[in-house]
Design a protein around this motif. Sequence first.
Motif, PDB file in Angstrom:
ATOM      1  N   GLU A 177     -12.946  -0.499  -4.341  1.00 49.53           N
ATOM      2  CA  GLU A 177     -12.582  -0.585  -2.920  1.00 49.53           C
ATOM      3  C   GLU A 177     -12.532   0.867  -2.419  1.00 49.53           C
ATOM      4  O   GLU A 177     -11.373   1.171  -2.249  1.00 49.53           O
ATOM      5  N   LEU A 230     -12.250   3.911  -0.134  1.00 46.01           N
ATOM      6  CA  LEU A 230     -12.028   4.260   1.404  1.00 46.01           C
ATOM      7  C   LEU A 230     -13.550   4.876   1.792  1.00 46.01           C
ATOM      8  O   LEU A 230     -14.102   5.578   1.323  1.00 46.01           O
ATOM      9  N   LEU A 260       0.856  -1.008   0.110  1.00 45.39           N
ATOM     10  CA  LEU A 260      -0.044  -0.040  -0.012  1.00 45.39           C
ATOM     11  C   LEU A 260       0.812   1.304  -0.096  1.00 45.39           C
ATOM     12  O   LEU A 260       1.717   1.264   0.715  1.00 45.39           O
ATOM     13  N   LYS A 279      -8.755   2.848  -2.257  1.00 42.49           N
ATOM     14  CA  LYS A 279      -7.421   2.236  -1.985  1.00 42.49           C
ATOM     15  C   LYS A 279      -6.478   2.063  -3.027  1.00 42.49           C
ATOM     16  O   LYS A 279      -6.887   2.243  -4.279  1.00 42.49           O
ATOM     17  N   GLU A 280      -5.139   2.132  -2.609  1.00 44.86           N
ATOM     18  CA  GLU A 280      -3.986   1.895  -3.752  1.00 44.86           C
ATOM     19  C   GLU A 280      -2.992   1.068  -3.294  1.00 44.86           C
ATOM     20  O   GLU A 280      -2.830   0.832  -2.071  1.00 44.86           O
ATOM     21  N   GLU A 281      -2.549   0.489  -4.453  1.00 45.25           N
ATOM     22  CA  GLU A 281      -1.070  -0.403  -4.324  1.00 45.25           C
ATOM     23  C   GLU A 281      -0.226   0.055  -5.289  1.00 45.25           C
ATOM     24  O   GLU A 281      -0.253   0.123  -6.127  1.00 45.25           O
TER      25      GLU A 281
END
Length: 285
Positions: free
Chosen positions: A283, A285, A2, A15-17
């Motif tokens: 997804e 937040l 993340l 959400k991030e990766e």
Amino acid sequence: MLFSGSSFLQAQGFKEEQLTNSAYDNRYASYNHEGKQIIFESNRSGRWQIYSMDINGNSQTRVVSSNANDRRPSWHPYENKIVFESDRSGVNHIYTYDFDTRELQKVPIPLNGNKSHAYFAPNGKEIVFNYKVSDQNFNIHKVGLNGKRLRTYVNNAYQNMYPRYSPMGDAILYFSRKHTKREADEIYVFNIYARKENRLTNSPLHQTYASYSNGGTQIAYVASMENAPTEIYMMTKEGKSQRRITFNSHPDTLPNWSPQDFNLLVTRTINGHDQIIKILLKEEL
């Protein structure tokens, strides 16, 4: 892993990766048609070369080795093949590489000069690309992979950049400054069958690097804020319901959709280097 950017700003988005993390630049990431592999460019070897990795950022491997700059790869719509540009002959030409046969082929485009930003048509038999006339003049053409059926789509005295087909193959997105006195980029769509174009954005700020969702109903694009980093936005294919989806302190650009439109791959500048980020659209937040 993340990405841990500004927690306050990121909390407003998805959400991030972070998939790459190196002291080099990594750009132009896109998924293959199965959504199991990602292609991108990196200058980690001292020149621009093409790499692949899995969807979690693992197994990063150079695809084609050369003494030239191999750049801006994108995937075939249904085969295990990519299209990219290379200056290996001294001029930018367009090439394809087949992962199954390991065959590298030059697309024999009957135009002198630099070709760039190639992208497959949905039929997989043609590409659309930029042709450089001058530093201030880039036109948009399409051609078959055999070099035949060359057609001109956009031809004027401006920079008309980054052509991208619609999923149905009936339209092309691009950005240009032709109606802003060369002061701001705006996003346009060119209808191939009607031979007409429509301006989708109208802002004093830059709007660039637009990409259709695979469902064809949404467009992801880049917008620059005044005195702020570039961010990723979305809008409908008609240019309506524009909304911002990234909120952080680093510039974002070059959005590309996953096959089922669950994710976006973007390029983000972090600590002075471009990295590949996955944005998880399902997804929030």
